[in-house]
Scaffold this active site. Structure first.
Site, PDB file in Angstrom:
ATOM      1  N   GLY A  95       0.969  -1.189  -0.019  1.00 30.33           N
ATOM      2  CA  GLY A  95       0.021  -0.004  -0.069  1.00 30.33           C
ATOM      3  C   GLY A  95       1.083   1.355   0.028  1.00 30.33           C
ATOM      4  O   GLY A  95       2.099   1.239  -0.057  1.00 30.33           O
ATOM      5  N   SER A  96       0.361   2.615   0.126  1.00 33.32           N
ATOM      6  CA  SER A  96       1.050   3.614  -0.012  1.00 33.32           C
ATOM      7  C   SER A  96       2.215   3.789   1.195  1.00 33.32           C
ATOM      8  O   SER A  96       3.310   4.212   0.876  1.00 33.32           O
ATOM      9  CB  SER A  96       0.033   4.764  -0.052  1.00 33.32           C
ATOM     10  OG  SER A  96      -0.667   4.758   1.175  1.00 33.32           O
ATOM     11  N   GLU A 124       3.894   1.644   2.362  1.00 30.27           N
ATOM     12  CA  GLU A 124       5.015   0.788   2.176  1.00 30.27           C
ATOM     13  C   GLU A 124       6.007   1.055   0.894  1.00 30.27           C
ATOM     14  O   GLU A 124       7.020   0.357   0.742  1.00 30.27           O
ATOM     15  CB  GLU A 124       4.460  -0.884   1.971  1.00 30.27           C
ATOM     16  CG  GLU A 124       3.871  -1.281   3.368  1.00 30.27           C
ATOM     17  CD  GLU A 124       2.529  -0.711   3.565  1.00 30.27           C
ATOM     18  OE1 GLU A 124       2.248  -0.030   4.504  1.00 30.27           O
ATOM     19  OE2 GLU A 124       1.535  -0.839   2.732  1.00 30.27           O
ATOM     20  N   GLU A 158      -4.746  -9.485   2.641  1.00 29.74           N
ATOM     21  CA  GLU A 158      -3.419  -9.528   3.780  1.00 29.74           C
ATOM     22  C   GLU A 158      -3.484 -10.925   4.537  1.00 29.74           C
ATOM     23  O   GLU A 158      -2.446 -11.336   5.057  1.00 29.74           O
ATOM     24  CB  GLU A 158      -3.580  -8.447   4.619  1.00 29.74           C
ATOM     25  CG  GLU A 158      -3.303  -7.038   4.074  1.00 29.74           C
ATOM     26  CD  GLU A 158      -4.058  -6.202   3.369  1.00 29.74           C
ATOM     27  OE1 GLU A 158      -5.557  -6.825   3.247  1.00 29.74           O
ATOM     28  OE2 GLU A 158      -4.136  -5.061   2.604  1.00 29.74           O
ATOM     29  N   HIS A 203      -0.146  -3.379   5.019  1.00 27.41           N
ATOM     30  CA  HIS A 203      -0.472  -2.137   5.038  1.00 27.41           C
ATOM     31  C   HIS A 203      -1.018  -1.580   6.441  1.00 27.41           C
ATOM     32  O   HIS A 203      -1.309  -2.411   7.227  1.00 27.41           O
ATOM     33  CB  HIS A 203      -1.817  -2.141   4.027  1.00 27.41           C
ATOM     34  CG  HIS A 203      -1.939  -0.592   3.424  1.00 27.41           C
ATOM     35  ND1 HIS A 203      -0.993   0.568   3.580  1.00 27.41           N
ATOM     36  CD2 HIS A 203      -2.985   0.204   3.128  1.00 27.41           C
ATOM     37  CE1 HIS A 203      -1.225   1.624   3.169  1.00 27.41           C
ATOM     38  NE2 HIS A 203      -2.820   1.450   3.019  1.00 27.41           N
ATOM     39  N   HIS A 226     -14.166 -27.651  22.533  1.00 28.60           N
ATOM     40  CA  HIS A 226     -14.956 -26.984  21.381  1.00 28.60           C
ATOM     41  C   HIS A 226     -16.336 -26.639  21.754  1.00 28.60           C
ATOM     42  O   HIS A 226     -16.869 -25.402  21.490  1.00 28.60           O
ATOM     43  CB  HIS A 226     -15.035 -27.641  19.948  1.00 28.60           C
ATOM     44  CG  HIS A 226     -15.436 -26.742  18.850  1.00 28.60           C
ATOM     45  ND1 HIS A 226     -15.770 -27.303  17.586  1.00 28.60           N
ATOM     46  CD2 HIS A 226     -15.718 -25.304  18.702  1.00 28.60           C
ATOM     47  CE1 HIS A 226     -16.278 -26.360  16.865  1.00 28.60           C
ATOM     48  NE2 HIS A 226     -15.976 -25.180  17.620  1.00 28.60           N
ATOM     49  N   GLY A 237      -8.652 -22.858  14.623  1.00 27.75           N
ATOM     50  CA  GLY A 237      -9.852 -22.820  13.882  1.00 27.75           C
ATOM     51  C   GLY A 237     -10.573 -21.680  13.195  1.00 27.75           C
ATOM     52  O   GLY A 237     -11.498 -21.546  12.522  1.00 27.75           O
TER      53      GLY A 237
END
Length: 534
Positions: free
Chosen positions: A26-27, A29, A48, A71, A278, A397
């Protein structure tokens, strides 16, 4: 010549083996990516979370930390489900996120991250935005060391975009030898308990595979003639599932787990978060008369276990030492685990039939990635894993992990990867097929299409919630979807077509890129966690 933050970090990446970078730029980076080195590879994920999962697969395949570029703010938010998985699965990742320029931060700018170090917690071991640009390389080096120290896991670094061009001093690479041993008297106490036990059992957790202690655990089992179980919902295997002492997989339900372990007077859990449940069922974690010892490198995990004696240690040296302390036992060997009967042939392709056919075809050293929650019992019952590092799934999970994890693992080398996943799981991260195709990752995807979120329906059935709204996702042409990303796709509908279709997609070599086979299976509303044999 002046040295910039970017130049120093690039050299640190070379020194630590992190020259494959997974990200979605992104900008904030862009300045990090200036003058991209010719010996570095940038693996683009179209979202991402897929970048993080691919990096995790690569780290698991290489045994080294992987570098992820995200980002600022929103990009980190997109990735947090995968960071959660990496944390629970102890995957070493160095996550570097962009941040707006330092001069803008007091103004809460567009795309700026407020309190960036708090955002990924508690699922990172280290989280920092350095106070000065000159401190970035040292923080980067520290982050890498923390990621690779047991228990390993993801770390986070936020870097303002204007830091990369600032001057700084070189940072010398350092080596930290990880691992620590158990107190000798604690191991001696456990060895004496094993010698005196009448019916011991070992519970193998994911850390056994992570710490490469599989052979040592097998030796300990054979010396003590202990039954061997794998911990509930483990993200790894950690034991040869065709070994005669192997008994199966513990269920993530309290009363069922206690019942499985009730026949044993001594249970030794090795790198296992043993009480992973669970659904809630009242009752004690273990039956009366069952004593528990727990070995793991994570003092936090040792602290929260409700019962037992914990020994905080890395596993490989501890288990090796323990095997040398115990006597060679002459107690009766554990009973041989029952073998699932061959799947019945019917008009539809059953998951059991697919697993039987895969069990006949997969070479021993194949890396198998799984994210098909509806069919995991069938896979465990019929598709034994034998090789160290041969089974990867999510131990936490959060869905969307398996498909991109397989891409990263394939890019790490070692032959073709086979990924068994459900239709619901695949749709969380299907865009990773584009990355697989672009990099010709040797992955064979076997997508079981039951038209919905079968695991959720099954759990609803178990607790009396039926029908469950929002669990139907029929009508997607997965073969065409894969092809649109550049990944060849096919489909099979009938049982008689399945053997030839599997032979075709499993025979592809490591240079032939990814493929996806969509396999239609019937919907199943039976209760979850009711294995074929009780």
């Amino acid at each position: 010549m002046n040295t910039t933050v970017r130049q120093v970090v690039v050299e640190l990446c070379r020194a630590t083996g992190m020259t494959t970078v997974f990200g979605n730029p992104g900008s904030t980076e862009l300045r990090m990516l200036r003058d991209w080195p010719d010996d570095f590879r940038y693996v683009l994920g179209l979202q991402e979370s897929t970048a993080v999962a691919m990096a995790a697969g690569h780290a698991l395949g290489t045994g080294r930390a992987a570098l992820v570029s995200l980002h600022s703010a929103g990009g980190v938010g997109h990735a947090l489900g995968a960071v959660f998985n990496a944390s629970r699965d102890r995957v070493p990742l160095v996550v570097v996120a962009g941040q707006q320029s330092r001069a803008l931060l007091p103004l809460h700018p567009f795309l700026g991250a407020d309190e960036p170090t708090q955002f990924p917690r508690p699922y990172v071991k280290f989280s920092r935005q350095p106070e000065r640009a000159a401190d970035v390389p040292a923080a980067f080096a520290e982050a890498h060391r923390v990621a690779m120290t047991h228990p390993r896991g993801p770390v986070f670094l936020s870097v303002p975009e204007d830091d990369w061009d600032r001057e700084t001093e070189p940072v010398a690479p350092r080596t930290v030898h990880g691992g620590y041993g158990a107190a000798p008297d604690a191991l001696a106490q456990l060895a004496a308990a094993l010698d005196e036990s009448e019916r011991p059992a070992l519970v193998v957790g994911p850390a056994v595979d992570d710490e490469r202690a599989v052979r040592e655990v097998a030796e300990l089992a054979e010396r003590t003639r202990a039954a061997v179980w794998i911990s509930p919902l483990s993200g790894r295997s950690g034991f040869d599932e065709r070994h005669p002492y192997f008994q199966g997989f513990l269920p993530p339900v309290a009363d069922q787990l206690a019942a499985r372990l009730a026949p044993y007077d001594l249970v030794v859990a090795l790198g296992a978060p043993l009480f992973t449940y669970h659904v809630h069922v009242a009752g004690p974690p273990l039956a009366a008369g069952t004593e528990l010892y727990h070995l793991d490198c994570d003092p936090g995990q040792a602290a929260w276990l409700p019962v037992g004696t914990s020994i905080v240690t890395t596993l490989r040296p501890a288990v090796r030492a323990l095997a040398g302390l115990v006597r060679m036992s002459d107690r009766p060997v554990p009973p041989v685990r029952a073998v699932a009967p061959p799947a019945r042939r019917g008009p539809d392709i059953s998951p059991e039939l697919l697993m039987d056919l895969l069990g006949e075809r997969l070479p021993r050293d194949t890396v198998l990635v799984e994210e098909a929650p509806s069919h995991r019992d069938a896979l465990h019952a019929r598709l034994p894993v034998r090789a160290e590092g041969g089974f990867l799934t999510t131990g936490s999970g959060a869905l969307g992990w398996g498909l991109p994890l397989a891409v990263g693992r394939a890019l790490a080398g070692g032959g073709r990867v086979v990924c068994v996943l459900g239709d619901g799981s695949a749709l969380y991260s299907v865009q990773a097929l584009w990355t697989a195709a672009r990099h010709r990752a040797p992955v064979t995807y076997l997508l079981l299409d039951n038209g919905g979120y079968g695991a959720v329906r099954a759990l609803g059935h178990r607790i009396g919630v039926a029908p469950v709204p929002g669990t139907d996702i029929a009508g997607i042409d997965f073969a065409a979807l894969a092809a649109s990303f550049g990944c060849p796709g096919g489909a099979v509908e009938r049982p008689e077509e399945l053997p030839a279709a599997l032979d075709r997609v499993l025979s592809l070599g490591p240079d032939e890129g990814p493929t996806l086979l969509r396999i239609r299976v019937p919907a199943d509303d039976s209760p979850l966690y009711e294995p074929w044999a009780r």
